[in-house]
Design a protein around this motif. Structure first.
Motif, PDB file in Angstrom:
ATOM      1  N   ALA A  75      41.335 -17.248 -32.560  1.00 42.33           N
ATOM      2  CA  ALA A  75      41.281 -17.506 -31.156  1.00 42.33           C
ATOM      3  C   ALA A  75      39.912 -16.300 -30.467  1.00 42.33           C
ATOM      4  N   ALA A  76      40.386 -15.069 -30.679  1.00 41.02           N
ATOM      5  CA  ALA A  76      39.881 -14.154 -29.834  1.00 41.02           C
ATOM      6  C   ALA A  76      37.992 -14.209 -29.773  1.00 41.02           C
ATOM      7  N   GLN A  77      38.448 -14.566 -31.392  1.00 39.26           N
ATOM      8  CA  GLN A  77      36.470 -14.523 -32.325  1.00 39.26           C
ATOM      9  C   GLN A  77      36.426 -16.598 -30.812  1.00 39.26           C
ATOM     10  N   MET A  78      36.722 -17.260 -31.009  1.00 38.81           N
ATOM     11  CA  MET A  78      36.242 -18.867 -30.498  1.00 38.81           C
ATOM     12  C   MET A  78      36.263 -18.525 -28.631  1.00 38.81           C
ATOM     13  N   ALA A  79      37.166 -17.582 -28.410  1.00 33.90           N
ATOM     14  CA  ALA A  79      36.794 -16.953 -26.928  1.00 33.90           C
ATOM     15  C   ALA A  79      35.670 -15.875 -26.191  1.00 33.90           C
TER      16      ALA A  79
ATOM     17  N   THR B 254      38.037 -23.638 -27.258  1.00 34.11           N
ATOM     18  CA  THR B 254      39.237 -22.487 -27.622  1.00 34.11           C
ATOM     19  C   THR B 254      40.355 -23.159 -28.139  1.00 34.11           C
ATOM     20  N   VAL B 255      40.718 -23.727 -27.088  1.00 35.86           N
ATOM     21  CA  VAL B 255      41.973 -24.886 -27.109  1.00 35.86           C
ATOM     22  C   VAL B 255      42.100 -25.890 -28.057  1.00 35.86           C
ATOM     23  N   LEU B 256      40.867 -26.527 -28.274  1.00 37.21           N
ATOM     24  CA  LEU B 256      39.964 -28.044 -29.251  1.00 37.21           C
ATOM     25  C   LEU B 256      40.187 -26.902 -30.617  1.00 37.21           C
ATOM     26  N   THR B 257      39.378 -26.567 -30.131  1.00 35.38           N
ATOM     27  CA  THR B 257      39.206 -25.652 -32.177  1.00 35.38           C
ATOM     28  C   THR B 257      40.295 -24.828 -32.201  1.00 35.38           C
ATOM     29  N   LEU B 258      40.941 -24.476 -31.752  1.00 33.56           N
ATOM     30  CA  LEU B 258      42.445 -23.572 -32.260  1.00 33.56           C
ATOM     31  C   LEU B 258      43.361 -24.745 -32.461  1.00 33.56           C
ATOM     32  N   LEU B 259      43.515 -25.983 -32.094  1.00 31.38           N
ATOM     33  CA  LEU B 259      44.534 -27.069 -32.197  1.00 31.38           C
ATOM     34  C   LEU B 259      43.979 -27.423 -33.905  1.00 31.38           C
ATOM     35  N   ASP B 260      42.652 -27.169 -34.073  1.00 32.31           N
ATOM     36  CA  ASP B 260      42.526 -28.655 -35.254  1.00 32.31           C
ATOM     37  C   ASP B 260      42.085 -27.541 -36.755  1.00 32.31           C
TER      38      ASP B 260
ATOM     39  N   THR C  76      31.077 -19.581 -13.984  1.00 31.01           N
ATOM     40  CA  THR C  76      32.489 -20.220 -14.367  1.00 31.01           C
ATOM     41  C   THR C  76      32.368 -21.439 -15.423  1.00 31.01           C
ATOM     42  N   LYS C  77      32.040 -22.785 -14.717  1.00 26.46           N
ATOM     43  CA  LYS C  77      31.800 -23.374 -15.991  1.00 26.46           C
ATOM     44  C   LYS C  77      31.546 -23.156 -17.393  1.00 26.46           C
ATOM     45  N   LEU C  78      31.049 -22.533 -17.342  1.00 30.44           N
ATOM     46  CA  LEU C  78      31.042 -21.094 -18.870  1.00 30.44           C
ATOM     47  C   LEU C  78      32.375 -20.942 -19.466  1.00 30.44           C
ATOM     48  N   GLY C  79      32.538 -20.220 -18.403  1.00 33.27           N
ATOM     49  CA  GLY C  79      33.958 -19.887 -19.615  1.00 33.27           C
ATOM     50  C   GLY C  79      34.698 -21.314 -19.562  1.00 33.27           C
ATOM     51  N   LEU C  80      34.842 -21.929 -18.750  1.00 34.20           N
ATOM     52  CA  LEU C  80      35.806 -23.185 -18.552  1.00 34.20           C
ATOM     53  C   LEU C  80      35.602 -24.041 -20.358  1.00 34.20           C
ATOM     54  N   ASN C  81      33.992 -24.442 -20.598  1.00 35.09           N
ATOM     55  CA  ASN C  81      33.652 -24.471 -21.648  1.00 35.09           C
ATOM     56  C   ASN C  81      34.157 -23.990 -22.575  1.00 35.09           C
ATOM     57  N   LYS C  82      33.782 -22.742 -22.375  1.00 41.76           N
ATOM     58  CA  LYS C  82      34.908 -21.906 -23.920  1.00 41.76           C
ATOM     59  C   LYS C  82      35.998 -22.005 -23.416  1.00 41.76           C
ATOM     60  N   TYR C  83      36.789 -21.954 -22.686  1.00 37.59           N
ATOM     61  CA  TYR C  83      38.303 -22.737 -22.571  1.00 37.59           C
ATOM     62  C   TYR C  83      38.876 -23.374 -23.042  1.00 37.59           C
ATOM     63  N   ARG C  84      38.141 -24.833 -23.648  1.00 40.69           N
ATOM     64  CA  ARG C  84      38.212 -25.972 -24.004  1.00 40.69           C
ATOM     65  C   ARG C  84      37.821 -26.455 -25.251  1.00 40.69           C
TER      66      ARG C  84
ATOM     67  N   PRO D  82      32.729 -14.292 -24.981  1.00 34.83           N
ATOM     68  CA  PRO D  82      33.331 -12.839 -23.996  1.00 34.83           C
ATOM     69  C   PRO D  82      34.685 -13.018 -23.483  1.00 34.83           C
ATOM     70  N   PHE D  83      35.575 -14.287 -23.232  1.00 37.46           N
ATOM     71  CA  PHE D  83      36.586 -14.661 -22.572  1.00 37.46           C
ATOM     72  C   PHE D  83      37.976 -13.742 -22.808  1.00 37.46           C
ATOM     73  N   ASP D  84      38.077 -13.711 -24.584  1.00 33.53           N
ATOM     74  CA  ASP D  84      39.034 -13.466 -25.150  1.00 33.53           C
ATOM     75  C   ASP D  84      40.251 -12.755 -24.164  1.00 33.53           C
ATOM     76  N   GLU D  85      39.567 -11.658 -23.498  1.00 34.12           N
ATOM     77  CA  GLU D  85      41.112 -10.898 -23.019  1.00 34.12           C
ATOM     78  C   GLU D  85      41.093 -11.434 -21.347  1.00 34.12           C
ATOM     79  N   VAL D  86      40.372 -12.792 -20.851  1.00 32.39           N
ATOM     80  CA  VAL D  86      40.458 -13.267 -20.170  1.00 32.39           C
ATOM     81  C   VAL D  86      42.268 -14.470 -20.732  1.00 32.39           C
ATOM     82  N   PHE D  87      41.091 -15.144 -21.593  1.00 32.60           N
ATOM     83  CA  PHE D  87      41.793 -16.090 -22.450  1.00 32.60           C
ATOM     84  C   PHE D  87      43.419 -15.749 -22.622  1.00 32.60           C
ATOM     85  N   SER D  88      43.557 -14.761 -23.298  1.00 33.63           N
ATOM     86  CA  SER D  88      44.844 -13.853 -23.354  1.00 33.63           C
ATOM     87  C   SER D  88      45.471 -13.480 -22.820  1.00 33.63           C
ATOM     88  N   SER D  89      45.331 -13.688 -21.130  1.00 34.00           N
ATOM     89  CA  SER D  89      46.327 -13.807 -20.464  1.00 34.00           C
ATOM     90  C   SER D  89      46.932 -15.145 -20.171  1.00 34.00           C
ATOM     91  N   VAL D  90      46.015 -15.740 -20.443  1.00 33.41           N
ATOM     92  CA  VAL D  90      46.694 -16.798 -19.352  1.00 33.41           C
ATOM     93  C   VAL D  90      47.859 -18.063 -20.451  1.00 33.41           C
TER      94      VAL D  90
END
Lengths: 181, 901
Positions: free
Chosen positions: B269-273, B86-92, B76-84, B275-283
């Motif tokens: 965004a999928a690349q940044m995310a 993805t969000v920060l990098t994409l904004l940038d 879960t922690k790994l996924g959450l760090n990937k989430y952060r 292996p969690f891209d399928e999950v994040f694109s559902s958020v």
């Protein structure tokens, strides 16, 4: 007499075999690959037509399960969806032919929800409240039904409910409130 | 050659630049209320980004369990760090595209003329939905072009040069500064106070030494302890750009729109995310990401519309005492009055006074988490309320026809209506509850809520939402409710209420539904209605319930128990729907946009609505607003309760309270006079003391044979010479260079009318809508509020620290003025010159010793160095200015002593 007994045992055996063929033919489960792709896993206990068509004659195969946009949320649609299993989403009592179901799996893009799906934001991870509601959808009270919806472009439309698998029986899944008479 | 060499040296030997250096040298902008109000109209360069991980965290945890991961917490922690990440990098990434003119701006305000005709058409078409494939395609094609070398944006829409950010300064630092905030500190002091004083400056000086413990790198997740939320500060280096002032709102609009699209759809965004891209694109990312302007400026140009007002009321959830105060908040009222009310009641509210209670929390994440929890819990409650209420009415309308309701109710209540069972208290009470609740909501003469509810019959913004939950739309649902209400009202009007509810009958008020108790008794009584429902189910089979109920026996699986309960539930449901719809922009996910409310500036909406005008030359504008919105600000009183004596003088100017004192007011004998009068006084508020003129509708003379019913109070503006006007002198308090002042005229009247008979009703006296009248009175009081002339101050934290050290560890009082205008205040001009010379070269001094300056040498320790270096200075003595020194550029030592660069 011997002939009769032999016949008796043969028919018992046949009976058991047939029953065996009717139960645990195949299993359908929700699965996620190592790199987190959403999937449906099909496992066949014997080579049936189902496995021939779905799995190219293999005993185990994996089908792509769609994900859906905005489904990881407590939005109105998801709030409704998770309260509707067993209440507004129910199975039609008539069993559906396995071939119709296989046809759907092969030709349509679908999203399948098991009681342990990742989208549930409404019950605690330890609770089986959702599983209890799912059970109601199976006339045979199967413990882990899976609800199948047709989906396009990853946008979930609850009205596109199609099937619910209850072990190896498949029923039609309808958006129709089940009320007391 | 020398220059080149020294440049190379400079670049090569600079001490390691700390990430927070830029922050030290960025001015803090303090404003008073008037300046803050003016600033609300400008686009901000600095925002707080609040990211909640709760939704995605729950899903990641479930995923870990499904996959049978050995260490679910680690996964879960790994996924959450990937989430952060993805969000920060994409904004940038999006920021970079915009600031390098690779991505055109999309207009924020489409009510103004725009050359982007296709964008305008798509936005209008997709106004009330997030399901818009055409708009997605439009954004996708622009995004794809943004990666091309020579993109032709003209193929997609009528983009011109002017549609790009194109900042004037080509050499501006294009970086999107990003820091993770550990705490809110004196370095965010502009949010805590207005004019800086010595004490605050000292706190700022001390805070600069600990700056690394307040902020850290955005991508350093090891520091970000909370798994639930993270708080970031992001800023642009636009340096007072006029271009940014002009298009800044478009910049933020573009950033938000692209983020929403790209997070779900862009391959980057999928690349940044992965292996969690399928999950994040559902958020539903907009539920979890909040942008807050860090100060008085805005992310969205404030408008005076319900959307802006509702969205800005999100600031209530940030208060540390939210849970204790929740009951009094408008969101939770049975019948909310809307956010405009709050704004009018509290026009001169606090700002720049830690209004969001940052100081009550130890860390920034603790504050964000509290906000997140308060807001998401409330939001979920509202969404559930909406779904349940819509579902109830939908199921009822499919299964219970209204003609059968009327017959069934008649039958049910026959025993008490026909007086056959006058002692059947239980049945009488049920009838009373039903009639009271229905009349309160829908009586043509008596209900103040009825006109408000009508909006449910006219809106279509929720149509896609209701259809997504398999329901009829709100208009149809409202029509069904109206049919029920007519049946019930017909029933309630069909018998002699004074006979059935005779004087000996006392109603147990706990039997009213919760919404009624909240609306009428202000929650001072507990509603036991749900217990009574459960009791009924012991002996009755429910009329409409899910078949699940047979096994579960759970009341939540019951829609309604019997016809009476169905009618009352329908009424309750419509009230609940109305309540949620009032704040739909805040709670319902109709249109998914990243929240960018002006949380720190309550003057954003007050200024937009002209409730506060920092430049007001005359306060007549405030009168105009109050009158326009209130349409005469009628404050109505339930008819048939309060009367005036026949010898009232029309035209006499007197206050309501005075009339009572003079014995000119009577109350229908059915009611307790004192109780009624005190309720009326509460409702009239301060107006009860304001002299108003008595007016009697439709007659100039009094008719002693008729009663005078008191209808209420009217307030409006008037012409100065109008009769019976209450003149309010207004003066221009700006003081400077204004020739005339205008005076305002306020007319209020106590309205009576002749009535031929006493209207009797069994409905207890309820509250009526007074807020508009109240608003005008507060406005009247507000005229005495001292005017703020807009003022602002600039403080540079680095210079404050340098001055603090220079003055022996304190800020002398006579330094406050200089430090508040962005300058330094060193103990002598020698130190002043050295600090400024270094600063011009982008170097920051940790300590400075000029004791030996008279010998031509000073000791300078740069930030990041362990030891001080000796530098050559040029000492000068002057009779007028005293001793001083200066340093030439070539003598500035750029590397640390005894260290390689």
């Amino acid at each position: 007499m011997k002939k009769l007994i032999g016949l008796f045992f043969k028919s018992c055996f046949l009976f058991v075999m047939l029953q065996g063929a009717a139960f645990a033919n195949y299993e359908i489960n929700e699965a996620w690959s190592t790199d987190n792709r959403s999937q449906i896993k099909v496992e066949c206990s014997s080579y049936t037509n189902v496995c021939k068509q779905l799995c190219n004659n293999q005993k185990v195969c994996v089908l792509k399960n769609s994900t859906c946009k905005d489904c990881i949320s407590t939005g109105v649609k998801m709030t409704y969806l998770f309260s509707s299993f067993g209440k507004d989403l129910n199975s039609n009592d008539d069993e559906v032919s396995i071939y119709e179901f296989v046809d759907f799996l092969i030709n349509d893009t679908f999203i399948a929800f098991s009681p342990n799906n990742i989208y549930n934001q409404f019950d605690s991870a330890q609770s089986d409240a959702l599983a209890e509601r799912f059970k109601v959808m199976c006339p045979n009270k199967f413990k882990t039904p899976i609800a199948f919806f047709k989906i396009e472009n990853r946008v979930l439309d609850i009205q596109n409910a199609r099937y619910v698998t209850c072990g190896d029986s498949v029923y039609r899944l309808e958006l129709k409130s089940s009320l007391l008479e | 050659m020398k220059v080149l060499l020294s440049l190379i040296l400079l670049l090569g030997v600079l001490p390691s630049v700390y990430a927070n250096e830029a922050r030290l040298n960025t001015d803090l902008h303090f404003t008073n209320r008037a300046q803050c109000a003016l600033d609300s109209k400008k686009p901000t360069e600095n925002i707080l980004v609040l990211l909640s991980n709760m939704d995605v965290g729950r899903s990641l945890y479930r995923l870990a369990k499904l996959k049978g991961e050995r260490d679910t917490a680690e996964f879960t922690k790994l996924g959450l760090n990937k989430y952060r990440y993805t969000v920060l990098t994409l904004l940038d990434v999006i920021h970079q595209k915009i600031i390098t003119n690779k991505l055109p701006l999309l207009n924020a305000d489409l009510t103004q003329a725009t050359n982007l005709s296709k964008y305008k058409e798509l936005s209008q078409r997709c106004a009330n939905t997030s399901k818009c494939p055409d708009l997605d395609d439009y954004l996708a094609s622009i995004w794809a072009k943004s990666n091309e070398k020579n993109p032709k944006f003209g193929d997609v829409d009528n983009f011109t040069q002017n549609n790009f950010l194109n900042l004037e300064d080509k050499n501006v630092n294009k970086k999107l500064n990003c820091s993770y905030m550990k705490q809110f500190t004196p370095l965010e002091a502009h949010l805590y106070g207005t004019k800086p004083d010595a004490g605050l400056l000292e706190q700022i000086a001390k805070a600069t030494t600990e700056i690394d413990s307040y902020y850290s790198e955005c991508h350093d997740y090891s520091v970000q302890e909370s798994l639930k939320v993270s708080t970031y500060e992001m800023s642009l280096n636009v340096n007072n750009s006029k271009r940014f002032d002009a298009v800044g709102f478009d910049y933020w609009n573009t950033l938000k729109i692209y983020f929403s699209w790209a997070f779900r759809n862009a391959p980057e965004a999928a690349q940044m995310a992965f292996p969690f891209d399928e999950v994040f694109s559902s958020v539903l990312i907009e539920d979890s990401l909040f942008m807050v302007p860090n100060g008085c400026k805005s992310l969205v140009n404030p408008k005076c519309d319900p959307a802006t007002l509702n969205q800005n009321s999100i600031r209530m959830f940030a208060k540390h005492d939210f849970k204790q105060e929740a009951a009094s908040l408008d969101f939770f009222r049975a019948v909310p009055e809307g956010s405009a009310n709050k704004m009018l009641e509290d026009q001169f509210t606090n700002v720049n006074a830690d209004i969001l209670n940052f100081s009550q929390f130890e860390t920034a994440d603790a504050w964000t988490d509290s906000f997140r929890q308060n807001f998401s819990e409330t939001r979920l409650t509202m969404r559930k309320k909406f779904v349940n209420s819509v579902n109830n009415l939908n199921l009822m309308s499919n299964n219970l026809k209204t003609n059968s309701i009327a017959a069934s109710l008649n039958n049910y209540f026959k025993p008490v209506i026909s007086m056959k069972e006058p002692g059947n208290i239980q049945l009488k009470s049920e009838l009373y509850y039903l009639c009271a609740e229905s009349t309160f909501l829908s009586s043509e003469e008596l209900s103040y809520i009825r006109p408000k509810l009508e909006i449910l019959g006219k809106m279509n913004t929720t149509d896609l939402m209701t259809s997504s939950i398999n329901s009829k739309n709100l208009n149809e649902i409202f029509d069904y409710y109206k049919e029920i209400a007519s049946s019930v009202n017909a029933l309630c009007g069909s018998f002699d209420q004074s006979a059935v509810f005779d004087p000996s009958f006392e109603i147990d008020r706990t039997g009213f539904n919760r919404w009624y108790v909240d609306a009428v008794y202000e929650g001072k009584i507990m509603s036991m209605a749900s217990l009574l429902r459960k009791e009924k189910l012991q002996t009755k089979k429910p009329l409409i319930a899910y078949s699940l109920y047979n096994n579960s026996k759970d009341i939540r699986d019951v829609i309604c128990v019997d016809t009476v309960d169905c009618a009352r539930t329908a009424i309750q449901s419509i009230v609940d729907i109305y309540g949620v719809v009032q704040y739909s922009e805040l709670f319902l996910d109709i249109k998914n946009e990243i929240s960018s409310a002006s949380m720190l500036n309550p003057y954003a909406e007050r200024t937009a609505c002209k409730v506060y005008d920092p430049w007001f030359k005359t306060k007549a504008s405030l009168f105009g607003f109050a009158t326009d919105v209130a349409q005469g600000a009628l404050a109505a009183v339930t008819p048939g309760v309060v009367y005036g004596n026949f010898d009232l003088q029309p035209g006499r100017v007197v206050s309501f309270n005075q009339l009572v004192k003079d014995g000119k007011i009577t109350v229908d004998s059915k009611y307790e006079k004192q109780k009624v009068l005190s309720t009326v006084a509460l409702d009239l508020g301060a107006i009860s003391n304001v002299p108003c003129s008595i007016s009697v509708t439709k007659s100039k003379e009094m008719d002693p044979s008729k009663m005078l019913g008191f209808r209420g109070v009217t307030i409006r503006t008037c012409k100065a010479n109008e009769k019976n006007a209450v003149n309010v002198e207004v003066t221009n308090e700006m003081g400077e260079k204004v020739d005339k002042f205008k005076s305002g005229c306020l007319q209020c009247s106590l309205d009576f009318e002749h009535v031929t008979s006493v209207l009797s009703n069994a409905i207890p006296y309820g509250r009526t809508a007074f807020f508009m009248a109240r608003a005008v009175i507060r406005l009247y009081k507000g005229l005495k509020d001292p005017v703020n002339v807009p003022r602002s101050w600039s403080v540079n934290p680095y210079l404050v620290k340098a001055s603090f050290d220079s003055n022996g560890g304190k800020i002398p009082n006579d330094c406050v003025k200089k430090l508040s205008s962005g300058k330094s205040c060193m103990k002598n001009s020698c130190e002043e010159n050295i600090v400024n010379a270094y600063r011009e070269k982008g170097l920051y001094i940790d300590s400075l010793d000029t004791e030996q300056a008279w010998r031509g040498s000073a000791k300078v320790k740069l930030r990041g160095c362990k030891e001080a270096s000796n530098v050559k200075v040029f000492y000068s003595k002057s009779e007028n200015d005293g001793d001083s020194c200066s340093i030439s550029a070539k003598n500035i030592v750029t590397k640390c002593a005894n260290q390689e660069g």
